[in-house]
Design a protein around this motif. Structure first.
Motif, PDB file in Angstrom:
ATOM      1  N   ALA A  44     -32.068 -87.645  95.717  1.00  0.00           N
ATOM      2  CA  ALA A  44     -33.277 -88.297  95.187  1.00  0.00           C
ATOM      3  C   ALA A  44     -34.083 -88.985  96.279  1.00  0.00           C
ATOM      4  O   ALA A  44     -35.286 -89.233  96.115  1.00  0.00           O
ATOM      5  CB  ALA A  44     -32.880 -89.298  94.107  1.00  0.00           C
ATOM      6  N   THR A  45     -33.460 -89.285  97.404  1.00  0.00           N
ATOM      7  CA  THR A  45     -34.157 -89.982  98.500  1.00  0.00           C
ATOM      8  C   THR A  45     -34.602 -89.047  99.616  1.00  0.00           C
ATOM      9  O   THR A  45     -35.250 -89.500 100.563  1.00  0.00           O
ATOM     10  CB  THR A  45     -33.225 -91.062  99.087  1.00  0.00           C
ATOM     11  N   LEU A  46     -34.267 -87.758  99.528  1.00  0.00           N
ATOM     12  CA  LEU A  46     -34.625 -86.822 100.601  1.00  0.00           C
ATOM     13  C   LEU A  46     -36.100 -86.443 100.531  1.00  0.00           C
ATOM     14  O   LEU A  46     -36.673 -86.368  99.436  1.00  0.00           O
ATOM     15  CB  LEU A  46     -33.765 -85.555 100.497  1.00  0.00           C
ATOM     16  N   PRO A  47     -36.707 -86.179 101.681  1.00  0.00           N
ATOM     17  CA  PRO A  47     -38.102 -85.695 101.673  1.00  0.00           C
ATOM     18  C   PRO A  47     -38.186 -84.279 101.119  1.00  0.00           C
ATOM     19  O   PRO A  47     -37.186 -83.583 101.023  1.00  0.00           O
ATOM     20  CB  PRO A  47     -38.508 -85.755 103.155  1.00  0.00           C
ATOM     21  N   SER A  48     -39.366 -83.869 100.770  1.00  0.00           N
ATOM     22  CA  SER A  48     -39.538 -82.531 100.197  1.00  0.00           C
ATOM     23  C   SER A  48     -39.150 -81.466 101.212  1.00  0.00           C
ATOM     24  O   SER A  48     -39.405 -81.610 102.413  1.00  0.00           O
ATOM     25  CB  SER A  48     -40.993 -82.340  99.763  1.00  0.00           C
ATOM     26  N   GLY A  49     -38.552 -80.409 100.741  1.00  0.00           N
ATOM     27  CA  GLY A  49     -38.121 -79.321 101.615  1.00  0.00           C
ATOM     28  C   GLY A  49     -36.676 -79.424 102.029  1.00  0.00           C
ATOM     29  O   GLY A  49     -36.113 -78.466 102.571  1.00  0.00           O
ATOM     30  N   LEU A  50     -36.041 -80.558 101.789  1.00  0.00           N
ATOM     31  CA  LEU A  50     -34.624 -80.744 102.109  1.00  0.00           C
ATOM     32  C   LEU A  50     -33.807 -80.822 100.826  1.00  0.00           C
ATOM     33  O   LEU A  50     -34.244 -81.431  99.846  1.00  0.00           O
ATOM     34  CB  LEU A  50     -34.408 -82.017 102.937  1.00  0.00           C
ATOM     35  N   LYS A  51     -32.651 -80.210 100.878  1.00  0.00           N
ATOM     36  CA  LYS A  51     -31.744 -80.287  99.722  1.00  0.00           C
ATOM     37  C   LYS A  51     -30.299 -80.208 100.213  1.00  0.00           C
ATOM     38  O   LYS A  51     -30.025 -79.790 101.349  1.00  0.00           O
ATOM     39  CB  LYS A  51     -32.025 -79.178  98.721  1.00  0.00           C
TER      40      LYS A  51
END
Length: 309
Positions: free
Chosen positions: A35-42
């Protein structure tokens, strides 16, 4: 990973920790971090060794349920009464739950070996209850006792035997817990979980089972319908099988005595004659001709076999 740049993070289990608990906590942490990761990271869970553990435990639990149902089925087929079936039926969960309470007190975890021990204990914990129920039923039907009188009389007869058989079973499994090295650690929980179940089942057989028998049991009532038809066929087959077994035992005893080349009483007399000095043979009494033959003991054996069924 999958053709993309990634960073691998390995998480190892610490000693004396629970693998399933760690896997659950890691999964919850992954959700919070995502939930705290920037977009594009998973975050992807690539390899989870606890999946095998979960499947193994699930299979063992299914086997435990199957063993429970098979034990109940066998008890009902042979006792042929729902009242007599309920008493050993209740003894199974009581003994297994009690064994798990002891396992919790000793710090054991639920794993494949402890669950396998519970599967094996499922067939062991009902023996004492079945014997007590069968004894109460026989006293009610053949001696005309009330259920309460039959329960008291049965416990007077079987208390010592119940404790003795339980101690023998525990003497088989408890030494396994003291094996040295890795083998001992591996099978310690397996052996002790069975011993705990036997202890609880013994207490249950000495207290709960006769109390339930004194309340639930009563005079025999013929069962009709499909169950009555099935039990009639089953009893006919079982008595036929018992008859064949009786005849086999009779044939075996006659064959052995024929192989010796003498009758049983004559063999006793000849053996006694050969073991005494020549000077003492004159003092021997005359041959005894009314000693019982082996066949004289066979009818009681046959009755015992049939009654045990």
């Amino acid at each position: 990973m999958n053709g993309k740049v990634g960073v691998g993070v390995a998480i190892y289990q610490a000693p004396d920790s629970n693998a399933l608990d760690i896997a659950g906590r890691v999964a919850s942490e992954i959700k919070e971090v995502e939930a705290t990761l920037p977009s594009g990271l998973k975050i992807d869970l690539v390899y989870d060794t606890t999946e095998f553990v979960k499947m193994s435990i699930q299979d063992v639990i299914i086997t435990l349920i199957q063993a429970f149902l098979l034990v109940v089925l066998v008890i009902f087929i042979f006792l042929q009464n729902w009242r007599t079936t309920v008493i050993p039926l209740i003894a199974i969960p009581v003994a297994l739950i009690g064994a798990m309470e002891f396992a919790f007190l000793f710090g054991f975890s639920i794993n494949n070996l402890t669950l396998f021990g519970l599967i094996l204990a499922t067939g062991l914990v009902v023996d004492d209850a079945i014997v007590i129920v069968e004894s109460c039923t026989e006293k009610i039907q053949k001696q005309g006792m009330t259920a309460r009188e039959a329960a008291i009389a049965s416990m007077n007869d079987l208390s010592g035997a119940t404790i003795a058989t339980s101690l023998v079973l525990m003497a088989v499994f408890i030494p396994v817990a003291f094996f040295p090295g890795f083998t001992g650690k591996l099978y310690q929980q397996f052996a002790l979980i069975i011993a705990f179940a036997i202890v609880v089942s013994t207490f249950n057989a000495l207290s709960f089972s006769p109390s339930m028998a004194g309340i639930l049991l009563g005079p025999a009532q013929p069962m009709g319908g499909p169950f009555g038809w099935f039990f009639d066929k089953f009893n006919r087959f079982f008595f036929w099988l018992s008859d064949r077994f009786y005849q086999w035992v009779q044939f075996f005893i006659k064959s052995v005595t024929s192989f010796w080349g003498c009758s049983w009483p004559g063999h006793w007399q000849q053996s006694l004659w050969m073991t005494l000095p020549a000077t003492d043979r004159k003092s021997l009494p005359k041959p005894i001709s009314n000693l019982p033959s082996p066949e004289a003991h066979l009818p009681p054996l046959r009755r015992a076999l049939l009654n045990s069924g």
